[in-house]
Design a protein around this motif. Sequence first.
Motif, PDB file in Angstrom:
ATOM      1  N   THR A   1      31.144 -40.426  75.713  1.00 54.34           N
ATOM      2  CA  THR A   1      30.141 -40.075  76.639  1.00 54.34           C
ATOM      3  C   THR A   1      29.607 -39.160  75.192  1.00 54.34           C
ATOM      4  O   THR A   1      29.453 -38.726  74.286  1.00 54.34           O
ATOM      5  CB  THR A   1      30.568 -39.330  77.535  1.00 54.34           C
TER       6      THR A   1
ATOM      7  N   ASP B   1      26.585 -36.744  77.044  1.00 53.35           N
ATOM      8  CA  ASP B   1      26.022 -35.903  78.014  1.00 53.35           C
ATOM      9  C   ASP B   1      27.060 -34.267  77.232  1.00 53.35           C
ATOM     10  O   ASP B   1      28.094 -33.718  78.056  1.00 53.35           O
ATOM     11  CB  ASP B   1      26.736 -36.668  79.370  1.00 53.35           C
TER      12      ASP B   1
ATOM     13  N   VAL C   1      29.587 -33.404  80.776  1.00 59.36           N
ATOM     14  CA  VAL C   1      30.402 -33.327  80.737  1.00 59.36           C
ATOM     15  C   VAL C   1      31.189 -32.770  79.372  1.00 59.36           C
ATOM     16  O   VAL C   1      32.269 -33.065  80.071  1.00 59.36           O
ATOM     17  CB  VAL C   1      30.073 -35.259  80.766  1.00 59.36           C
TER      18      VAL C   1
ATOM     19  N   GLN D   1      35.142 -31.595  80.620  1.00 63.46           N
ATOM     20  CA  GLN D   1      36.634 -32.189  80.270  1.00 63.46           C
ATOM     21  C   GLN D   1      37.095 -30.944  79.228  1.00 63.46           C
ATOM     22  O   GLN D   1      37.927 -31.448  79.477  1.00 63.46           O
ATOM     23  CB  GLN D   1      36.001 -33.735  79.563  1.00 63.46           C
TER      24      GLN D   1
END
Length: 307
Positions: free
Chosen positions: A233, A235, A238, A242
């Motif tokens: 990713t 982003d 995100v 995470q």
Amino acid sequence: MAKVAVVFPGQGSQYLGMGQAWMETSSQARELFSLAEQASGLPLIKLCQQGPMEELTLTVNLQPAIIAVDLCCWQGLAAAGIKPHAVAGHSVGEYAALAAAEALTPAQCLELITLRGRLMDRDAHAHPGAMTAIMGAGPEEVAALCQAVEGEVQPANYNTPSQTVITGETEAVAAAGALAKDKGLKAIPLKVSGAWHSPLIAEAGKDMAAALEPLSFAAPTCLHVPNTTGEPTNDPTVIKNQLMKQLTAPVRWVQTIQALLGQGVDVFIEAGPKTVLAGLIKKTAPSSVNVLNVQEPADLEKLDAIL
């Protein structure tokens, strides 16, 4: 044109003398270690170069020490012109990966992993546990072993298609390890001071998430693969979300490597001490993929022939 992923090791890759060659040859490395000592309040240079090993290996000391070395290796790679398609790190190594991708500054990274080490050390004393590597079985079989015994035990690190580390209460981990041996598998207890990536350190996970929550992560300069998902990713939201779950979630290293291969990565460079991750990658990736390790300045010479 080679497509490169740079990966960063975590606890378990340490040795006395790590980082010394960078310190001797690079003012940038010396500045980074100074920043690490300032962030941690620890004599990291002395610990890395002189030990004793037992003290270096303590989680509260080792996390800032290993990440300082990882970042020195990354500085060398960046100075050599390496521009990765993606980065990833194993457990605490994920923080070095985020600094390499400029989602976090080196100072933020070092402050966060100093806190991480302290929180994990605290919970390890409050809720003692253990970890064991199970070899010769797939992840589903290892999960079944965990479910077959009483007590808290679960997969922690999906390291290779046939090696999964389990974590949890000492007796439950020992029982699952004994069951694995009964089935003809290898079960090797790890020299760790706590049940990392397990519910036994849930309070540390909550406190770490609380420390991460107010931070603004920058957009990474390349793809990043979170431990929790194994899915690339770019982003920052995100990535942050995470990372807030990372401490008690399994490290999905096999999924990480498979995802990077799916991105077309054909060169993996381990930036950090020893070659633990390089060894794991070779057991997942095809032999046509180049896997290198850069832990000292002299290792940069190996890159020319590949890149």
